[in-house]
Design a protein around this motif. Structure first.
Motif, short mmCIF file in Angstrom:
data_model
loop_
_atom_site.label_atom_id
_atom_site.label_comp_id
_atom_site.label_asym_id
_atom_site.label_seq_id
_atom_site.Cartn_x
_atom_site.Cartn_y
_atom_site.Cartn_z
N VAL A 11 56.47 28.24 108.07
CA VAL A 11 55.08 28.65 108.24
C VAL A 11 54.14 27.46 108.40
O VAL A 11 53.24 27.49 109.24
N ALA A 12 54.34 26.40 107.60
CA ALA A 12 53.41 25.27 107.63
C ALA A 12 54.12 23.99 107.23
O ALA A 12 55.11 24.02 106.50
N VAL A 13 53.58 22.87 107.71
CA VAL A 13 54.10 21.54 107.37
C VAL A 13 52.96 20.73 106.77
O VAL A 13 51.82 20.81 107.22
N ILE A 14 53.29 19.95 105.75
CA ILE A 14 52.30 19.08 105.10
C ILE A 14 52.86 17.66 105.04
O ILE A 14 54.05 17.47 104.83
N ASN A 15 51.98 16.69 105.22
CA ASN A 15 52.41 15.30 105.14
C ASN A 15 52.07 14.74 103.75
O ASN A 15 51.10 14.04 103.57
N SER A 16 52.90 15.09 102.80
CA SER A 16 52.73 14.61 101.44
C SER A 16 54.10 14.51 100.79
O SER A 16 55.11 14.85 101.39
N GLU A 62 57.79 16.77 114.58
CA GLU A 62 57.26 16.52 115.93
C GLU A 62 56.08 17.45 116.23
O GLU A 62 55.06 17.01 116.76
N ILE A 63 56.20 18.73 115.87
CA ILE A 63 55.10 19.68 116.07
C ILE A 63 53.88 19.22 115.28
O ILE A 63 52.75 19.24 115.78
N PHE A 64 54.10 18.79 114.04
CA PHE A 64 53.02 18.31 113.18
C PHE A 64 52.32 17.13 113.83
O PHE A 64 51.09 17.11 113.95
N GLU A 65 53.09 16.14 114.25
CA GLU A 65 52.52 14.93 114.83
C GLU A 65 51.78 15.24 116.14
O GLU A 65 50.70 14.69 116.39
N ALA A 67 50.34 18.08 116.92
CA ALA A 67 49.12 18.81 116.58
C ALA A 67 48.03 17.86 116.10
O ALA A 67 46.87 17.99 116.49
N LEU A 68 48.39 16.88 115.28
CA LEU A 68 47.38 15.93 114.81
C LEU A 68 46.89 15.05 115.95
O LEU A 68 45.71 14.70 116.01
N ALA A 69 47.77 14.69 116.87
CA ALA A 69 47.38 13.87 118.01
C ALA A 69 46.40 14.63 118.91
O ALA A 69 45.51 14.03 119.51
N GLU A 70 46.55 15.95 119.01
CA GLU A 70 45.68 16.77 119.84
C GLU A 70 44.37 17.11 119.15
O GLU A 70 43.40 17.50 119.81
N ASP A 71 44.31 16.97 117.83
CA ASP A 71 43.11 17.32 117.07
C ASP A 71 41.99 16.36 117.44
O ASP A 71 42.10 15.16 117.25
N ASP A 72 40.91 16.91 117.95
CA ASP A 72 39.79 16.06 118.36
C ASP A 72 38.78 15.83 117.24
O ASP A 72 37.77 15.19 117.43
N GLY A 73 39.07 16.38 116.07
CA GLY A 73 38.19 16.18 114.93
C GLY A 73 36.97 17.08 114.96
O GLY A 73 36.14 17.03 114.07
N ASP A 95 47.49 16.53 105.30
CA ASP A 95 47.14 17.42 106.40
C ASP A 95 48.16 18.54 106.43
O ASP A 95 49.34 18.32 106.17
N ILE A 96 47.70 19.73 106.79
CA ILE A 96 48.59 20.88 106.93
C ILE A 96 48.50 21.37 108.36
O ILE A 96 47.40 21.52 108.90
#
Length: 113
Positions: A11-16, A62-65, A67-73, A95-96
């Motif tokens: 369902v979700a990935v977290i970088n922790s 890879e999906i997580f990375e 998604a963060l790369a596409e996030d424009d803030g 980040d989730i």
């Protein structure tokens, strides 16, 4: 990175670290969120299924990375008052990324019209 799995679905990935991932994914506020969030019209969590936290797979990372790369803030960040008392810097840095498509709120759709 760690993944939240419900009924065999990632369902979700977290970088922790694992302890922080378990704390966040199983806290009352997050559980309330995933009970009210829907995918395909169904709640992400039914309130009774086990919440499994496991190491993320390479594909999930890879999906997580990506998604963060596409996030424009951009977007409206609203601090959740249930987490406002948290003084941990680690939680602030986590980040989730959801691995399932989250249905948009009808309220937001109406506001955009």
């Amino acid at each position: 990175m760690f993944t939240l799995e419900i009924d065999g679905t990632a369902v979700a990935v977290i970088n922790s670290d694992e302890a922080s991932a378990k704390d966040l994914f199983t806290c009352d506020g997050f559980k309330e969120d995933i009970r009210t969030m829907t995918t395909g019209g169904k709640p992400l969590w039914n309130g009774t299924s086990a919440l499994k936290v496991r190491a993320a797979t390479e594909d999930e990372i890879e999906i997580f990375e990506d998604a963060l790369a596409e996030d424009d803030g951009e977007g409206d960040f609203v601090e959740d008052p249930r987490h406002a008392g948290s003084d941990s810097d680690d939680e602030d840095e986590a980040d989730i990324v959801f691995l399932v498509d989250i249905d948009e709120d009808e309220d937001e759709d109406e506001a955009d019209a």
